[in-house]
Design a protein around this motif. Structure first.
Motif, PDB file in Angstrom:
ATOM      1  N   SER A 129      43.807  37.306  51.350  1.00 36.90           N
ATOM      2  CA  SER A 129      42.888  36.734  50.368  1.00 36.90           C
ATOM      3  C   SER A 129      43.682  36.230  49.173  1.00 36.90           C
ATOM      4  CB  SER A 129      41.867  37.781  49.909  1.00 36.90           C
ATOM      5  OG  SER A 129      41.085  37.288  48.842  1.00 36.90           O
ATOM      6  N   GLY A 141      42.281  34.890  46.417  1.00 32.85           N
ATOM      7  CA  GLY A 141      41.439  34.808  45.232  1.00 32.85           C
ATOM      8  C   GLY A 141      42.145  35.337  44.003  1.00 32.85           C
ATOM      9  N   SER A 198      35.936  37.963  43.414  1.00 27.21           N
ATOM     10  CA  SER A 198      36.093  36.530  43.654  1.00 27.21           C
ATOM     11  C   SER A 198      35.287  36.145  44.888  1.00 27.21           C
ATOM     12  CB  SER A 198      37.566  36.179  43.865  1.00 27.21           C
ATOM     13  OG  SER A 198      38.048  36.665  45.107  1.00 27.21           O
ATOM     14  N   THR A 214      36.329  34.192  47.066  1.00 29.80           N
ATOM     15  CA  THR A 214      37.303  34.169  48.157  1.00 29.80           C
ATOM     16  C   THR A 214      37.356  35.529  48.849  1.00 29.80           C
ATOM     17  OG1 THR A 214      38.619  32.488  47.029  1.00 29.80           O
ATOM     18  CG2 THR A 214      39.724  33.775  48.736  1.00 29.80           C
ATOM     19  N   VAL A 236      42.108  33.367  53.856  1.00 31.18           N
ATOM     20  CA  VAL A 236      41.096  32.742  52.992  1.00 31.18           C
ATOM     21  C   VAL A 236      41.736  32.349  51.659  1.00 31.18           C
ATOM     22  CG1 VAL A 236      38.757  32.934  52.091  1.00 31.18           C
ATOM     23  CG2 VAL A 236      39.449  34.371  54.021  1.00 31.18           C
ATOM     24  N   THR A 237      41.508  31.107  51.257  1.00 34.59           N
ATOM     25  CA  THR A 237      42.065  30.625  49.993  1.00 34.59           C
ATOM     26  C   THR A 237      41.001  29.881  49.193  1.00 34.59           C
ATOM     27  OG1 THR A 237      43.757  29.189  48.989  1.00 34.59           O
ATOM     28  CG2 THR A 237      42.821  28.472  51.080  1.00 34.59           C
ATOM     29  N   PRO A 238      41.094  29.934  47.872  1.00 35.11           N
ATOM     30  CA  PRO A 238      40.281  29.008  47.072  1.00 35.11           C
ATOM     31  C   PRO A 238      40.915  27.624  47.118  1.00 35.11           C
ATOM     32  CG  PRO A 238      41.677  30.330  45.639  1.00 35.11           C
ATOM     33  CD  PRO A 238      41.895  30.844  47.034  1.00 35.11           C
ATOM     34  N   TYR A 273      44.909  24.022  49.426  1.00 36.40           N
ATOM     35  CA  TYR A 273      44.988  25.474  49.273  1.00 36.40           C
ATOM     36  C   TYR A 273      45.704  25.781  47.960  1.00 36.40           C
ATOM     37  CZ  TYR A 273      48.984  23.876  52.077  1.00 36.40           C
ATOM     38  OH  TYR A 273      50.029  23.151  52.578  1.00 36.40           O
ATOM     39  N   ALA A 307      37.982  28.916  53.474  1.00 31.73           N
ATOM     40  CA  ALA A 307      38.260  28.480  52.109  1.00 31.73           C
ATOM     41  C   ALA A 307      36.975  28.492  51.289  1.00 31.73           C
ATOM     42  CB  ALA A 307      38.876  27.074  52.099  1.00 31.73           C
ATOM     43  N   THR A 308      37.140  28.559  49.975  1.00 33.57           N
ATOM     44  CA  THR A 308      36.005  28.535  49.060  1.00 33.57           C
ATOM     45  C   THR A 308      36.254  27.500  47.984  1.00 33.57           C
ATOM     46  OG1 THR A 308      36.977  30.248  47.638  1.00 33.57           O
ATOM     47  CG2 THR A 308      35.518  30.988  49.412  1.00 33.57           C
TER      48      THR A 308
END
Length: 207
Positions: free
Chosen positions: A10, A12, A17, A19, A84-86, A92, A117-118
């Protein structure tokens, strides 16, 4: 029952977050999907925000410290990875890329990876395809077909998820579980420096 290891990365920056929230939703769904397929799972989470300074030190010195090395081994030794990335500046995050940069190019070869992703708006959803998927292709990982993107509107009432997002999470988790269960359980990679004597032993003349 076979026990699989899932590594959750993660990137985030906040606490909490979105994320990390998406990472947790994907993890829960993947663990459930594995159990439906007759396999158990253990989960190890790597919060990259905790290793920001470690990553900077690794770039300067050329070597990861003990904490970062443990995080790298968690990811490279897992049976499956949830990453998972913001989204920052239409790609990314730099923190996420920094972690990818300290991985050996062959370390994730054949490893099943679920990409997510977020961002604040769905306009950034193609980041998964034009940035994240090529990155993991370079690392020779096996990315599952469904990547999961969550925009601000996907979070209904804070921690709830929209029906569309919930469906994407379930589908992606099932795909990851299918790939993971189709492979033999992985063993932790051997530490190449495990038998190297400490500096103190060398000073004492003990090889």
């Amino acid at each position: 029952m076979t026990t699989r290891t899932l590594a959750v990365v993660s990137a985030g920056l906040g606490v909490p977050s979105s994320t990390r929230l998406l990472a947790d939703r994907l993890t829960t769904a993947t663990v459930a999907a594995l159990r439906e397929r007759g396999e158990d799972a253990t989960v190890e989470v790597v919060e990259l925000r905790e290793h920001a300074r470690d990553l900077a030190d690794a770039f300067v010195t050329g070597f990861p410290n003990a904490a970062l090395r443990a995080a790298i081994e968690t990811v490279t030794g897992a049976d499956g990875v949830i990453a998972v990335t913001p989204v920052f500046t239409a790609s990314y995050s730099g923190l996420f890329k920094s972690f990818a940069d300290v991985l050996d190019r062959d370390a994730l070869t054949g490893t099943p990876v679920l990409l997510a992703a977020t961002a604040g708006t769905a306009r950034h959803s193609l980041v998964l395809e034009h940035a994240m998927r090529p990155l993991f292709a370079y690392l020779r990982a096996v990315t599952v077909p469904t990547a999961v993107f969550a925009a601000a509107e996907d979070w209904a009432g804070g921690e709830g998820t929209s029906q569309e997002l919930a469906g994407r999470i379930t589908r992606a988790a099932g795909e990851l579980a299918d790939v993971v269960t189709g492979r033999p359980a992985s063993a932790r990679p051997a530490d190449p420096f495990a038998d190297v004597p400490s500096f103190e032993d060398l000073l004492r003349g003990n090889p």
